[in-house]
Design an enzyme around this catalytic site. Structure first.
Site, mmCIF file in Angstrom:
data_model
loop_
_atom_site.group_PDB
_atom_site.id
_atom_site.type_symbol
_atom_site.label_atom_id
_atom_site.label_comp_id
_atom_site.label_asym_id
_atom_site.label_seq_id
_atom_site.Cartn_x
_atom_site.Cartn_y
_atom_site.Cartn_z
ATOM 1 C CG HIS A 81 -0.406 0.053 2.537
ATOM 2 N ND1 HIS A 81 0.352 -0.962 3.082
ATOM 3 C CD2 HIS A 81 -0.485 1.006 3.518
ATOM 4 C CE1 HIS A 81 0.719 -0.641 4.312
ATOM 5 N NE2 HIS A 81 0.223 0.553 4.603
ATOM 6 C CG HIS A 111 -0.063 4.331 4.712
ATOM 7 N ND1 HIS A 111 -0.825 3.577 5.592
ATOM 8 C CD2 HIS A 111 -0.915 5.272 4.199
ATOM 9 C CE1 HIS A 111 -2.067 4.046 5.594
ATOM 10 N NE2 HIS A 111 -2.147 5.061 4.764
ATOM 11 C CG ASP A 161 4.755 3.071 7.589
ATOM 12 O OD1 ASP A 161 3.874 3.463 6.795
ATOM 13 O OD2 ASP A 161 4.514 2.253 8.500
ATOM 14 C CG HIS A 162 4.074 -0.180 4.664
ATOM 15 N ND1 HIS A 162 4.013 -1.516 4.991
ATOM 16 C CD2 HIS A 162 3.599 0.485 5.753
ATOM 17 C CE1 HIS A 162 3.524 -1.655 6.206
ATOM 18 N NE2 HIS A 162 3.258 -0.447 6.686
ATOM 19 C CG HIS A 172 -4.342 0.087 6.680
ATOM 20 N ND1 HIS A 172 -4.381 0.635 7.945
ATOM 21 C CD2 HIS A 172 -3.141 0.453 6.150
ATOM 22 C CE1 HIS A 172 -3.266 1.299 8.173
ATOM 23 N NE2 HIS A 172 -2.497 1.210 7.103
ATOM 24 C CG ASP A 217 0.287 -1.343 7.983
ATOM 25 O OD1 ASP A 217 1.186 -2.165 8.231
ATOM 26 O OD2 ASP A 217 0.471 -0.110 7.987
ATOM 27 C CG HIS A 256 3.642 -1.773 11.676
ATOM 28 N ND1 HIS A 256 4.432 -0.664 11.856
ATOM 29 C CD2 HIS A 256 2.917 -1.549 10.556
ATOM 30 C CE1 HIS A 256 4.187 0.204 10.886
ATOM 31 N NE2 HIS A 256 3.261 -0.309 10.089
#
Length: 253
Positions: free
Chosen positions: A51, A53, A55-56, A108, A125, A163
């Site tokens: 996805h 975001h 942080d990915h 998400h 996530d 995570h």
């Protein structure tokens, strides 16, 4: 085939699935751990993104600078730049001689996907050990449907989520279902793992089905907990899930 997790940021994992020589990278939000691993022989063959975001996926530009032409597979979402191939529900990929299947798992985010590669579920996530992702762009019905779809995979599927949230999730799960012995055992195991400095992941879908309240919305004890929190019996599994997710959003152990 060898699986490992590269820690990134405060609690992210970049998953690495290797054959004898090369590797698939899943959700490299930070290039630094990958570049460090490359000094020890890691040779990426492809990047899989679940996805949009940061942080990915924010590590992708630096990785492409280091390895120009490295294939990047990502959902069809303009917020993810630098994808070389867009994937969607039902896409099948041949990567390092392994079969990879793409599943759409909105909730998400609206375009979230998961990858199933030779018994490994890279779910970003969407599904966490003992928990699930927040609903930033989807509805409870979408997220529950996505979780049920993942839960229907074979029980020995290894769950590789994005995570290290297991201990925090365990506190909430025990609030919902304090009499679940499988959950108590999983929590004790996770405490020991973190005390030893090792990841609590991967877990298996069998374990998650036995312990994760978000996969257990039809279980009487979970429905009863949702009813106590709501003040009445939830109408169905979707409302049970919605109550649990809202409860978890404000939960403090």
């Amino acid at each position: 085939m060898r699986l490992s997790a590269l820690p990134a940021f405060e609690d992210n994992y970049i998953w690495v699935l290797r054959d004898a020589r090369r590797a698939l990278l899943v959700d490299p939000g930070d290039a630094s751990p990958v570049l460090a691993a490359a000094r020890d022989g890691l040779e990426p063959a492809a990047i899989l993104l679940t996805h949009h975001h940061p942080d990915h996926c924010a590590g992708v530009p630096a990785l492409l600078e280091r390895w120009p032409g490295l294939p990047v597979y990502a959902p069809d979402d303009a917020r993810i730049e630098l994808a070389s191939e867009r994937v969607g529900d039902g896409t099948r990929l041949q990567l390092l001689g392994w079969q990879a299947q793409v599943l759409a798992v909105p909730g998400h985010t609206r375009s979230h996907v998961a990858y199933v590669v030779e018994g490994h579920l890279f779910c970003g996530d969407t599904l966490f050990s003992l928990g699930c992702g927040r609903l930033f762009e989807g509805t409870p019905a979408q997220m529950l449907g996505s979780l049920q779809r993942l839960a229907a995979l074979p029980g020995d599927t290894r769950v590789c989520c994005g995570h290290e949230y297991t201990l925090a999730n365990a506190g909430f799960a025990c609030e919902v279902e304090p009499g679940n012995p499988a959950l108590a055992a999983r929590r004790a195991e996770a405490v020991q793992q973190r005390a030893s400095g090792v990841p609590t992941l991967p877990t298996t879908l069998d374990d998650e089905r036995a312990c994760n309240p978000f996969l257990r919305c039809a279980v009487p004890a979970v429905r009863e907990a949702a009813a106590r929190h709501l003040g009445r019996a939830p109408a169905d599994e979707v409302e049970t899930f919605a109550v649990l997710r809202g409860w978890k959003d404000g939960f403090r152990a």
